[in-house]
Design a protein around this motif. Structure first.
Motif, PDB file in Angstrom:
ATOM      1  N   PRO A 115      38.117   2.833 -62.824  1.00  0.00           N
ATOM      2  CA  PRO A 115      39.066   2.483 -61.755  1.00  0.00           C
ATOM      3  C   PRO A 115      38.585   1.317 -60.903  1.00  0.00           C
ATOM      4  O   PRO A 115      39.397   0.488 -60.454  1.00  0.00           O
ATOM      5  N   ASP A 116      37.270   1.216 -60.683  1.00  0.00           N
ATOM      6  CA  ASP A 116      36.743   0.113 -59.871  1.00  0.00           C
ATOM      7  C   ASP A 116      36.994  -1.234 -60.539  1.00  0.00           C
ATOM      8  O   ASP A 116      37.389  -2.205 -59.878  1.00  0.00           O
ATOM      9  N   ILE A 117      36.757  -1.312 -61.843  1.00  0.00           N
ATOM     10  CA  ILE A 117      36.973  -2.570 -62.553  1.00  0.00           C
ATOM     11  C   ILE A 117      38.464  -2.894 -62.618  1.00  0.00           C
ATOM     12  O   ILE A 117      38.877  -4.049 -62.437  1.00  0.00           O
ATOM     13  N   GLU A 118      39.287  -1.877 -62.866  1.00  0.00           N
ATOM     14  CA  GLU A 118      40.735  -2.113 -62.893  1.00  0.00           C
ATOM     15  C   GLU A 118      41.226  -2.646 -61.550  1.00  0.00           C
ATOM     16  O   GLU A 118      42.066  -3.546 -61.495  1.00  0.00           O
ATOM     17  N   ALA A 119      40.674  -2.103 -60.455  1.00  0.00           N
ATOM     18  CA  ALA A 119      41.063  -2.579 -59.127  1.00  0.00           C
ATOM     19  C   ALA A 119      40.626  -4.023 -58.911  1.00  0.00           C
ATOM     20  O   ALA A 119      41.352  -4.821 -58.304  1.00  0.00           O
ATOM     21  N   GLY A 131      42.507  -9.919 -58.202  1.00  0.00           N
ATOM     22  CA  GLY A 131      42.353 -11.360 -58.368  1.00  0.00           C
ATOM     23  C   GLY A 131      40.957 -11.857 -58.062  1.00  0.00           C
ATOM     24  O   GLY A 131      40.711 -13.065 -58.050  1.00  0.00           O
ATOM     25  N   HIS A 132      40.005 -10.933 -57.820  1.00  0.00           N
ATOM     26  CA  HIS A 132      38.623 -11.321 -57.510  1.00  0.00           C
ATOM     27  C   HIS A 132      37.661 -10.899 -58.617  1.00  0.00           C
ATOM     28  O   HIS A 132      36.474 -10.695 -58.365  1.00  0.00           O
ATOM     29  N   ASP A 166      28.698  -3.850 -50.424  1.00  0.00           N
ATOM     30  CA  ASP A 166      29.941  -3.306 -50.974  1.00  0.00           C
ATOM     31  C   ASP A 166      30.411  -4.146 -52.163  1.00  0.00           C
ATOM     32  O   ASP A 166      30.548  -5.372 -52.036  1.00  0.00           O
ATOM     33  N   PRO A 167      30.698  -3.546 -53.323  1.00  0.00           N
ATOM     34  CA  PRO A 167      31.090  -4.316 -54.495  1.00  0.00           C
ATOM     35  C   PRO A 167      32.369  -5.127 -54.289  1.00  0.00           C
ATOM     36  O   PRO A 167      32.456  -6.279 -54.729  1.00  0.00           O
ATOM     37  N   GLU A 168      33.360  -4.537 -53.626  1.00  0.00           N
ATOM     38  CA  GLU A 168      34.617  -5.265 -53.419  1.00  0.00           C
ATOM     39  C   GLU A 168      34.397  -6.487 -52.538  1.00  0.00           C
ATOM     40  O   GLU A 168      34.899  -7.589 -52.828  1.00  0.00           O
ATOM     41  N   LEU A 169      33.642  -6.320 -51.458  1.00  0.00           N
ATOM     42  CA  LEU A 169      33.360  -7.446 -50.572  1.00  0.00           C
ATOM     43  C   LEU A 169      32.542  -8.506 -51.299  1.00  0.00           C
ATOM     44  O   LEU A 169      32.751  -9.712 -51.107  1.00  0.00           O
ATOM     45  N   CYS A 170      31.625  -8.073 -52.147  1.00  0.00           N
ATOM     46  CA  CYS A 170      30.821  -9.003 -52.923  1.00  0.00           C
ATOM     47  C   CYS A 170      31.711  -9.864 -53.826  1.00  0.00           C
ATOM     48  O   CYS A 170      31.536 -11.087 -53.915  1.00  0.00           O
ATOM     49  N   CYS A 171      32.675  -9.241 -54.472  1.00  0.00           N
ATOM     50  CA  CYS A 171      33.572  -9.988 -55.361  1.00  0.00           C
ATOM     51  C   CYS A 171      34.505 -10.904 -54.571  1.00  0.00           C
ATOM     52  O   CYS A 171      34.862 -11.992 -55.043  1.00  0.00           O
ATOM     53  N   GLU A 199      35.735 -16.474 -52.894  1.00  0.00           N
ATOM     54  CA  GLU A 199      35.796 -17.491 -51.835  1.00  0.00           C
ATOM     55  C   GLU A 199      34.859 -18.664 -52.141  1.00  0.00           C
ATOM     56  O   GLU A 199      35.185 -19.825 -51.856  1.00  0.00           O
ATOM     57  N   LEU A 200      33.709 -18.371 -52.723  1.00  0.00           N
ATOM     58  CA  LEU A 200      32.801 -19.451 -53.114  1.00  0.00           C
ATOM     59  C   LEU A 200      33.431 -20.328 -54.185  1.00  0.00           C
ATOM     60  O   LEU A 200      33.336 -21.566 -54.134  1.00  0.00           O
ATOM     61  N   LEU A 201      34.107 -19.703 -55.144  1.00  0.00           N
ATOM     62  CA  LEU A 201      34.773 -20.484 -56.176  1.00  0.00           C
ATOM     63  C   LEU A 201      35.883 -21.332 -55.568  1.00  0.00           C
ATOM     64  O   LEU A 201      36.082 -22.500 -55.952  1.00  0.00           O
TER      65      LEU A 201
END
Length: 400
Positions: free
Chosen positions: A11-15, A20-21, A328-333, A338-340
């Motif tokens: 579910p984490d990867i699907e989210a 879009g991140h 946090d993985p979501e914040l990391c992504c 944002e860097l990209l």
């Protein structure tokens, strides 16, 4: 039950995909000479590469590979043990052994396979003590072996010492660590580790994937940097040497044993001529141009000091890899995305590649990054981090 029912994304990867991140499998369309790549038709700064000495696009390395490709073909169609050994392989093995200070070396097709090739050294009467942060390939090698595996806390030589003290005196003892750790960028305490090994009759096996070619007066890696002597060393050609492949180096009797017992070498097609010749050329450049090492280490120091000035947590060190722990993985992504957006391609590292709660952005610099490129990277980090509330607006805005 359908055996393929397990084949679904978490579910984490699907989210992440839906958000879009999603930070993985982004296709690069072209690699440019100045540390940039083309992604989706746009030039961006590559800040996630392991090509520390910027040799993958070096004209001499490419020319050597092209010449070998023309003379010897695209592949060897066999394993080293049968019909797949080239004179180029033998030349490279002799050069690598001399460079690393070992009696012999065995070249294989990837760095991952080089680490898997260690598994015959981990016998049923052995105790294998491994740093908790070792690479996945080393973990797989330990699992393939039959030794009792015990992990010590990252770089905790006191715990390592206690494990050695409590070991069965009849057991063979091996210590397994990386020289420079690929995610955190810190170094193993090799003087302490080799000292413990000498006192307890243990052998030290060092994965030098990220430090061979980079550290030490002659570029021989973390062991040379520390003035330490290890028993067996693995290297990969996909970092400082700019191509692909790997090798195990050590005492001749150990290498001869692995040639006949390491299944990842015995039952795999040999390294193609183009990669072998490219590695030989890269090794020549590493020996002849120490300024490349100085350049990348200076860029790494500028990156670290600049990140610290932004108020971001940066561990001390001098490696070209600098982790920015987000948690946090979501914040990391989101930070990766944002860097990209700001024109920088970095690496997002999520569990299980890193411990739970330690998701991070792994930034890296190479010898192709000028001080202007490092400043551009820092500006992108400042803008992206400010946008996500990871640095104060006054600090982030002051750089942009």
């Amino acid at each position: 039950m359908d055996a393929f029912s397990k084949c679904r994304l978490s579910p984490d990867i699907e989210a992440l995909v839906a958000s879009g991140h999603y930070p993985f499998y982004l296709p690069v369309e072209e690699r440019l000479d100045d540390g940039e790549v083309v992604v989706d038709g746009r030039r961006v700064l590559m800040a996630g590469s392991n090509d520390y000495l910027a040799l993958s696009n070096d004209p001499r390395v490419k020319a050597a590979g092209i010449d070998a490709l023309r003379r010897l073909g695209a592949g060897n169609s066999g394993s080293r043990a049968l019909n797949g050994t080239l004179e180029l392989h033998r030349t490279l093995e002799a050069e690598l052994a001399a460079f690393l200070g070992h009696e012999a070396a065995m070249v294989v097709s990837t760095g991952y396979q080089a680490n898997l090739a260690l598994s015959p050294l981990f016998g049923p009467r052995d105790l294998l003590l491994a740093d908790r942060y070792i690479h996945a390939s080393l973990i797989e090698s330990a699992r393939l072996g039959q030794a009792e595996l015990r992990r010590y806390r990252h770089n905790d030589v006191a715990q390592l010492g206690r494990l050695l003290e409590g070991a069965d005196p009849e057991a063979g003892r091996l210590i397994l660590t990386e020289g420079m750790f690929s995610v955190t960028g810190d170094l193993a305490d090799l003087p302490a580790i080799t000292g413990l090994a000498a006192r307890h009759g243990a052998r030290v096996i060092l994965d030098s994937a990220h430090d061979a070619g980079l550290l030490g007066a002659g570029g021989r890696g973390a062991a040379e940097h520390h003035g330490a002597r290890v028993d067996v060393q693995t290297v990969t050609f996909s970092k400082c040497f700019g191509t692909i492949g790997g090798a195990v180096a050590g005492p001749r009797r150990v290498i001869d044993y692995l040639r006949h017992c390491a299944r990842s070498a015995l039952f795999s097609a040999s390294l193609p001529a183009a990669c072998t010749a490219a590695e030989l050329a890269a090794l020549g450049v590493v020996r002849a141009e120490p300024e490349r090492r100085r350049r990348v280490l200076a860029a790494a120091e500028s990156l670290r000091s600049g990140l610290a000035a932004l108020g971001l947590p940066v561990a001390p060190g001098f490696a070209p890899t600098v982790p920015l722990v987000v948690g946090d993985p979501e914040l990391c992504c989101r930070l990766w995305s944002e860097l990209l957006r700001e024109g920088v391609l970095a690496n997002a590292m999520l569990p299980p590649s890193v411990p739970e709660g330690r998701a991070l952005i792994r930034l890296s610099v190479t010898a192709a990054h000028t001080q202007a490129a490092v400043a551009r990277l820092l500006d992108a980090v400042a803008t992206a981090a400010e946008r996500l509330g990871l640095v104060p607006a006054a600090v982030g805005g002051g750089r942009c």
